[in-house]
Write a protein that holds these residues in place. Structure first.
Motif: not given
Length: 240
Positions: A6, A10, A31, A39-42, A47-50, A53
């Motif tokens: 993680q 990104r 998802e 996912a995190e959000r910018g 969406r921001t994946y790693t 994911h």
């Protein structure tokens, strides 16, 4: 010890999608279904994946051929909410089902080997319910039960109204009897009997049994591949 994926670079939805020839909408759907961790959000809401994911997606796609889409989804969703034991139970159930299918194949193959071929020219037999029941060692009521289940299709003697079992009926009765002795339920026997009828006898089913064996072997390999990918993901997932 697993790496913390993680904290690495990104990734965009398209980055995950492109590796597998998927659409970005498919990634978003995965998802939403819990197959991928949230996912995190910018700042702009994107969406921001790693790489975690990306590994989850690889694991899911590796699980699908052996477990099917629904079970693979349940496995990944369980892992991602921290219910690893539930995920492993689902994996075990798929392996148990494969073992059961292998045993069924073995029982069917053994039963077919013991059957006597029905002569092509022999369209009718002269067995009534009494002689056939004695031949198999079952009660007449059992034969009538098999008939109600669609496993036997005797005709009626036009003069007496008695059931008359043709050579094909005798073959189907023997096959049913052998599989019942192996513990198989009538509803599991019925599709096989229908295959025997559609194939015109037992011999043409040899290729069907070969294909069945090939499919089971492929499923076994797919389960192994899926297990390896899932194990990799579990090693990287902080929720394990």
């Amino acid at each position: 010890m697993g790496r913390n994926l993680q904290t690495r670079e990104r990734l965009r939805p398209v980055d995950l999608a492109r590796e597998h020839g998927l659409s970005t909408q498919a990634v978003r759907n995965y998802e939403a279904d819990g197959i991928l961790p949230a996912a995190e959000r910018g700042p702009q809401g994107y969406r921001t994946y790693t790489p975690l994911h990306a590994q989850a997606l690889r694991a899911f796609l590796a699980l699908v051929p052996g477990h099917g889409h629904a079970t693979a989804t349940s496995i990944m969703a369980a892992v991602n909410r921290g219910a690893v034991e539930e995920a492993l139970r689902l994996v075990d159930e798929s392996h148990a089902q494969l073992l059961d299918d292998r045993r069924t194949l073995q029982a069917v193959a053994a039963a077919l080997r013991e059957l006597e071929p029905v002569p092509v020219s022999q369209e009718r037999g002269d067995l009534f319910v009494g002689p056939l029941s004695r031949k198999l060692g079952v009660r007449p009521a059992t034969l009538r039960k098999w008939e109600r289940a669609g496993l036997l299709r005797p005709e009626r003697d036009p003069r007496t109204g008695y059931r008359v079992y043709s050579a094909a009926d005798v073959r189907d009765a023997k096959l049913t009897h052998q599989l019942r002795r192996g513990g198989y339920l009538l509803e599991r026997i019925a599709p096989l009997i229908e295959q025997v009828r559609s194939a015109g006898g037992v011999v043409p089913l040899e290729s069907t049994l070969h294909d069945w064996h090939t499919r089971l072997s492929a499923r076994g390999r797919a389960l192994l591949s899926g297990a390896a990918a899932l194990d990799t993901y579990l090693g990287e997932n902080p929720n394990r």
